[in-house]
Design a protein around this motif. Sequence first.
Motif, PDB file in Angstrom:
ATOM      1  N   ILE A  12      -0.622   6.621 -12.201  1.00 38.91           N
ATOM      2  CA  ILE A  12      -1.802   6.531 -11.339  1.00 38.91           C
ATOM      3  C   ILE A  12      -2.531   5.213 -11.591  1.00 38.91           C
ATOM      4  N   LEU A  13      -2.742   4.889 -12.887  1.00 42.02           N
ATOM      5  CA  LEU A  13      -3.487   3.661 -13.205  1.00 42.02           C
ATOM      6  C   LEU A  13      -2.731   2.433 -12.707  1.00 42.02           C
ATOM      7  N   PHE A  72       0.918   6.717  -6.711  1.00 40.88           N
ATOM      8  CA  PHE A  72      -0.265   7.552  -6.962  1.00 40.88           C
ATOM      9  C   PHE A  72       0.089   9.031  -6.796  1.00 40.88           C
ATOM     10  N   CYS A  93      -3.174   1.836  -9.065  1.00 43.06           N
ATOM     11  CA  CYS A  93      -4.463   1.173  -8.803  1.00 43.06           C
ATOM     12  C   CYS A  93      -4.322  -0.331  -9.003  1.00 43.06           C
ATOM     13  N   ASN A  94      -3.650  -0.734 -10.116  1.00 37.94           N
ATOM     14  CA  ASN A  94      -3.491  -2.160 -10.390  1.00 37.94           C
ATOM     15  C   ASN A  94      -2.736  -2.853  -9.259  1.00 37.94           C
ATOM     16  N   SER A 130       2.114   1.753  -3.445  1.00 37.56           N
ATOM     17  CA  SER A 130       1.023   2.173  -4.321  1.00 37.56           C
ATOM     18  C   SER A 130       0.672   3.630  -4.102  1.00 37.56           C
ATOM     19  N   ILE A 131       0.587   4.044  -2.825  1.00 37.48           N
ATOM     20  CA  ILE A 131       0.214   5.445  -2.576  1.00 37.48           C
ATOM     21  C   ILE A 131       1.341   6.379  -3.031  1.00 37.48           C
ATOM     22  N   ASN A 187      -2.635  -1.984  -6.183  1.00 39.21           N
ATOM     23  CA  ASN A 187      -3.565  -2.084  -5.065  1.00 39.21           C
ATOM     24  C   ASN A 187      -4.474  -3.284  -5.219  1.00 39.21           C
ATOM     25  N   PHE A 188      -5.041  -3.439  -6.412  1.00 39.88           N
ATOM     26  CA  PHE A 188      -5.980  -4.540  -6.636  1.00 39.88           C
ATOM     27  C   PHE A 188      -5.299  -5.875  -6.375  1.00 39.88           C
ATOM     28  N   LEU A 204       0.835  -1.209   0.000  1.00 41.25           N
ATOM     29  CA  LEU A 204       0.000   0.000   0.000  1.00 41.25           C
ATOM     30  C   LEU A 204       0.867   1.254   0.000  1.00 41.25           C
TER      31      LEU A 204
END
Lengths: 102, 476
Positions: A37-38, A14, A41-42, A10-11, A44-45, A7
């Motif tokens: 950014i996209l 982002f 998100c990936n 990812s942040i 994160n998923f 996380l």
Amino acid sequence: MSLQHYLVISISLFTLGIFCVLTRRNAISILMGIELILNSCNLNFVAFSRYVTPPDDISGQVIALFGIALAAAEAAVFLAIILAIYREFRTISPDETDTLKG
Amino acid sequence: MTINWQLLMPELIVICTFVLVMILDLFDSLQKSFLAWLAIVGAAIALYVSVQMLGAGTDETQFNGMLRVDKYSLFFNVIFLVSTILTVLISMSYLGREDRRQGEYYLLILLATLGMMLMAAGNELIVVFLGLELMSLSLYILAGYFRRSMASSEAGMKYLLLGAFASGFFLYGIALIYGGAGTTNVPQIASALTADTKPPLLLAGMFLLVVGFGFKVALVPFHQWAPDVYEGAPTSIAAFISAGPKAAGFAAFFRIFMEALQSLQPEWIAVVTILAVLTMTVGNLVAIAQRNIKRMLAYSSIAHAGYVLIGLAAANKDGISSAMLYLLIYCVMNIGAFGAVILARTEDGESLMISDYAGLGFRKPLLALFMTVMLLSLAGFPPTAGFVGKFYIFRSAVEAGQIWLVIIGAINTAISAFYYLRVVVTMYMREPEEELDFLTYPGSLVFALVLAAIGVLLIGVLPSYFLNPAQISTFL
């Protein structure tokens, strides 16, 4: 590696992406910021799919695949529009293309 | 798993029309206007099927709960298909007979319509997201459709940059909700959340979704793209962007927030209320200062998104149903207003400045009449549909106890009357500065405007025929 590590990465991605979109003066660089950014998100998923949901539920990873395909489609449309912009304006800086003002 | 294809009829009809138009576009000997009529017929059949299914009270899920075809999604299908038909009708004369590339134009409109239908039926955040992207990517290209025009290319680029940025926020929001609830399915999110557990991940995800939707439906402070895109894009596409996609954004907005995030209601009602006040006030105040009619309509459409948001802030069944009715009314009257702008074309090009409309009331009575009906409806005068829409929205907010929101909304309606009536006054009271040569009225455009005017007056006079379907169509 725990969920928190992913996380944090990812942040950071982002935030870097937003920073890139807001400060860059070249449309291609802005597109790269959006891709960051996209991709955050990936990430994160996939991380949530691994750590939060039950092991046999892989919906997060499938969503990441959709995210990748979508980023590619967006880049294709974007580059086509950039090409049209360059033919008319001889520049691809959003600051210098300013026929529209109120 | 068996798939009930009958439930997907409206979507399938749009896809079939899409394929047909794509194939027939290859034949150069074919009149391009034939493709437009084909798109209209396809959309009209899908509209008829949607109305039939709405009357039959369909409510089922498909593809493992990914799509939910219920009265709510079918009601929105009606809004989208009506906007599509009207947009294609006003586009036909606007594009001109000589344009050889018209095929793509109608293809992309159909594709955007399909995306909107998926958004309204999406019962899974990722389906909503993919529908949103299908719609947005088509619209980016349509906004930049006039490649030789600097303004159009620039509108395409700006729309894409800000739209893709917003999509990033939206997807990140979905990722956080997925992390917080462990699923992206709308009913499952609702059952995973109970009122006393509010994980911070979900709150963050909710705010990111608000930002994402805020960009797509042009709420203040995420509205900066709208005036530039509406001004630069082809006028017919500005009409389309202001109608269907906005309704689609709200369709998904309502479904996700009222159903999936219901336990976070106290938090999002506060955010939505603030956004509604800001959107109405800024939209209307800035619209007063505009001299270009497309920019004025852009700010007016921002303000109208604020009125719709009042329905969500009321957060009850009446609020949602009156917002749905408002979106239907808004789509018809806004496309009508843009159509009147197209009709006012002179030989020098489009009449885009409000001053160009001076004296039209006497020299072009039919055009001025259409424009007046649409503007009065946008301003919310009885007996037009705009009045009915605002009345029900405000009433639902009063019932929910949001008195202040209604007072601010009413003040805003008064402000908006000023700039709408200014155009009417310019048309009827002022002498033109120069004589302009107007083009003859194209039949398809007049037909679209007559349809829009009949729709606006019919809803205004007989509101219950349209309110009742909206009331039984909510998912609550």
